[in-house]
Design an enzyme around this catalytic site. Structure first.
Site, PDB file in Angstrom:
ATOM      1  N   ALA A 114      20.235  24.011  -5.925  1.00 15.30           N
ATOM      2  CA  ALA A 114      19.611  24.707  -4.666  1.00 15.30           C
ATOM      3  C   ALA A 114      19.195  26.027  -5.239  1.00 15.30           C
ATOM      4  CB  ALA A 114      20.727  24.826  -3.359  1.00 15.30           C
ATOM      5  N   CYS A 164      19.145  18.534  -3.102  1.00  9.59           N
ATOM      6  CA  CYS A 164      19.991  19.988  -3.241  1.00  9.59           C
ATOM      7  C   CYS A 164      21.481  20.101  -3.160  1.00  9.59           C
ATOM      8  CB  CYS A 164      19.412  20.963  -3.038  1.00  9.59           C
ATOM      9  SG  CYS A 164      17.358  21.137  -3.350  1.00  9.59           S
ATOM     10  N   CYS A 165      22.094  20.443  -4.119  1.00  8.12           N
ATOM     11  CA  CYS A 165      23.441  20.752  -3.828  1.00  8.12           C
ATOM     12  C   CYS A 165      23.842  22.021  -4.975  1.00  8.12           C
ATOM     13  CB  CYS A 165      24.575  19.804  -4.256  1.00  8.12           C
ATOM     14  SG  CYS A 165      24.676  19.156  -6.127  1.00  8.12           S
ATOM     15  N   ASN A 166      25.168  22.424  -5.111  1.00  6.14           N
ATOM     16  CA  ASN A 166      25.301  23.614  -5.994  1.00  6.14           C
ATOM     17  C   ASN A 166      24.792  23.493  -7.379  1.00  6.14           C
ATOM     18  OD1 ASN A 166      26.965  25.201  -4.088  1.00  6.14           O
ATOM     19  ND2 ASN A 166      28.717  24.216  -4.175  1.00  6.14           N
TER      20      ASN A 166
END
Length: 115
Positions: A47, A11-13
């Site tokens: 995310a 997960c990231c932005n």
């Protein structure tokens, strides 16, 4: 390894910056003799969409750029019994897919031993 499946959620932005990492980790997993009998799935998603995807994964790793969201994401993961960690900044920055894959494997092993 005591498991036949390893589903990793990164997960990231927006899920975009981890896309490169997914490709690298898949290459390493495919060439790994230690993982030859393990069905490995690696995906990246924002995310903000974690609740939509988490049930399909064994472990969650988040990009260091969103480590400020760790406690909120950990709460969601804990509710579902999914281990979560922040990816090391150096490994993320150098796209060290091998180390990040190892991190996911250790999370999965620890999860298996805890259950």
């Amino acid at each position: 390894m005591d498991f036949k499946r390893l589903n990793i959620l990164l997960c990231c932005n927006l899920g975009a910056s981890t896309g490169v990492m997914v490709t690298k980790m898949r290459e390493i997993a495919a060439g790994s003799t230690a993982l030859k009998d393990v069905d490995v799935l690696i995906e990246a998603h924002p995310a903000s969409d974690i609740k939509e995807y988490i049930d399909h994964f064994d472990v969650v790793l988040i990009g260091p750029q969103i480590k400020h969201r760790f406690l909120d994401l950990k709460e969601i993961c804990d509710e579902r019994g999914k281990p979560i960690e922040v990816i090391d900044t150096k490994d993320y920055g150098t796209v060290n897919g091998a180390n990040i894959l190892k991190q996911a494997i250790y999370l999965r092993i620890n999860q298996t031993e805890a259950n």
